[in-house]
Design an enzyme around this catalytic site. Structure first.
Site, short mmCIF file in Angstrom:
data_model
loop_
_atom_site.label_atom_id
_atom_site.label_comp_id
_atom_site.label_asym_id
_atom_site.label_seq_id
_atom_site.Cartn_x
_atom_site.Cartn_y
_atom_site.Cartn_z
N ARG A 38 0.84 -1.21 0.00
CA ARG A 38 0.00 0.00 0.00
C ARG A 38 0.87 1.26 0.00
NH1 ARG A 38 1.71 1.89 4.03
NH2 ARG A 38 0.50 3.77 3.69
N GLY A 39 0.19 2.42 -0.08
CA GLY A 39 0.92 3.69 -0.16
C GLY A 39 1.10 4.00 -1.64
N ARG B 206 -7.06 -0.68 -7.40
CA ARG B 206 -7.40 0.41 -6.46
C ARG B 206 -7.57 1.70 -7.27
NH1 ARG B 206 -4.38 1.14 -0.88
NH2 ARG B 206 -6.38 2.08 -0.33
N ASP C 235 -2.40 10.74 -2.43
CA ASP C 235 -2.67 9.66 -3.39
C ASP C 235 -2.98 10.20 -4.77
OD1 ASP C 235 -3.29 8.52 -0.57
OD2 ASP C 235 -2.92 6.81 -1.89
N ASN D 164 -5.87 12.26 0.22
CA ASN D 164 -5.00 11.46 1.09
C ASN D 164 -5.89 10.69 2.06
OD1 ASN D 164 -2.29 10.68 1.92
ND2 ASN D 164 -2.73 11.76 3.83
#
Ligand code: MRU
Length: 352
Positions: free
Chosen positions: A45-46, A87, A245, A255
């Site tokens: 993730r991230g 995602r 993001d 974010n």
């Protein structure tokens, strides 16, 4: 520093972040479907790391292909579409996929399939190397900006910084975006203490940022997400910095959910709030934050805490994974190219 993700001998290696910090579970896979699942479940993730994972996932898919050159285009198209569907918010995923598609578009006709795959492998490694280098550049620009903006306080004491979610090695491969800035600021003697908001529901702040800071020996304290305004009232926070993001052309920044509430509180208390993100997080094609697709995740992430039911299974829940902070609340957007302050429309366009 831990290796959050790597790709060797046609195998993707990653640390499964769902189990941190209590368990360091490393996974190795050659199965691109398993890698897509890792992105979906937040095992990896991230935003920048999702981009790197997407590029390597495309490589896993390509390596599993055993058809003819004529059959490859349709295979590749559906592979990329599958990866892109994992995602929706972090634009780094689409940026990485676009870089892989470009290599394909430019070389498919002329190259043998083996040469094409080798070039795509090189492109995936380059995406990874770029994100590592981006962290160092962002850290430098961020610290320089903080030294300017907070010069008055720094004459007499060090700074207390609020951050949200996880923006370190686990999210970015290198030293991090916002956490990279914090790390360098601490090394340069500017930081008293880091305040990490827990980041409900999946607790990336409490679990992951705290873990990274602990490993570096950087002083920190974790708080519930709802505590930040109170700490500002008490003078316990000097500025805030988070990652992003997706950043729209006007600087509106998506974010982790909860970010906007911190930003509003910082603005109210006249404290600077920064976004640190590589240029790969900027989506210049969308004019403002209302166009950013916001991921809505499974309601059980909120109704349970790590498998323990805390609300009835029928409790209605809204579980948005991200929010959007309007750009007027942001003092500066720290990128790998420079810190953009003031007019974001012009400043961000000039970076692209
Ligand atoms: O849902 P996650 O854990 O992938 O969300 C991550 C964040 O919101 C980070 O703050 C963001 O990706 C920036 S990381 C440099």
């Amino acid at each position: 520093m831990i290796d959050a993700i790597s790709f060797k001998d046609k195998t993707l290696h990653y640390i499964d972040q769902r189990f941190l910090p209590l368990q360091e579970k490393y996974v190795a896979t050659q199965d691109y479907k398993e890698a897509i699942e890792a992105i979906k479940t937040l095992a990896v993730r991230g935003a920048p790391l999702i981009g790197v994972a997407a590029a390597y996932t495309i490589m896993l898919g390509i390596n599993s292909f055993n058809g003819t050159k004529e059959e490859f285009p349709s295979f590749f198209k559906s592979l990329v579409a599958e990866v892109e569907a994992s995602r929706p918010t972090a634009v780094n995923l689409f940026f990485a996929a676009a870089r892989m598609k470009k290599v394909y578009d430019e070389n498919f006709e002329a190259d043998t399939i083996e040469v094409l795959f080798a070039k795509m492998n090189e492109a995936a490694s380059k995406i990874h190397a770029d994100e590592i280098a981006n962290c160092d550049a962002m850290s430098r620009h961020g610290v320089d900006q903080i030294k300017i903006d907070l010069a008055e306080i720094l004459k007499t004491r060090k700074l207390n910084v609020l951050t949200h979610c996880n923006t370190g090695t686990l999210a970015c491969c290198g030293t991090g975006s916002a956490l990279g800035v914090i790390r360098l600021a601490w090394q340069e003697g500017l930081i008293e203490r880091v305040i990490t908001a827990e980041s409900r529901p999946l607790l990336q702040g409490l679990r992951l940022t705290a873990w990274e800071l602990q490993q570096d020996g950087i002083p920190f304290v974790s708080i519930s997400d709802s505590s930040s305004a109170f700490l500002m009232q008490r003078g316990m926070i000097d500025f805030g910095i988070v990652g992003a993001d997706r950043i729209a052309a006007n600087g509106d920044s998506a974010n982790k959910i909860g970010t906007c509430a911190h930003a509003i509180s910082l603005y109210h208390h006249k404290l600077p709030f920064y976004i640190a993100a590589p240029v790969s997080t900027i989506d210049i094609t969308i004019p403002d934050g209302t166009h950013i697709p916001i991921e809505e995740r499974n309601a059980d992430e909120l109704r349970t805490i790590f498998g323990t039911q805390v609300a009835t299974p029928t409790t209605p829940v809204l579980n948005y994974a991200f929010d959007v902070t309007p750009s007027y609340l942001i003092r500066g957007i720290i990128t790998d190219k420079k810190a953009v302050v003031g007019n974001y429309v012009e400043g961000l366009a000039a970076l692209m």
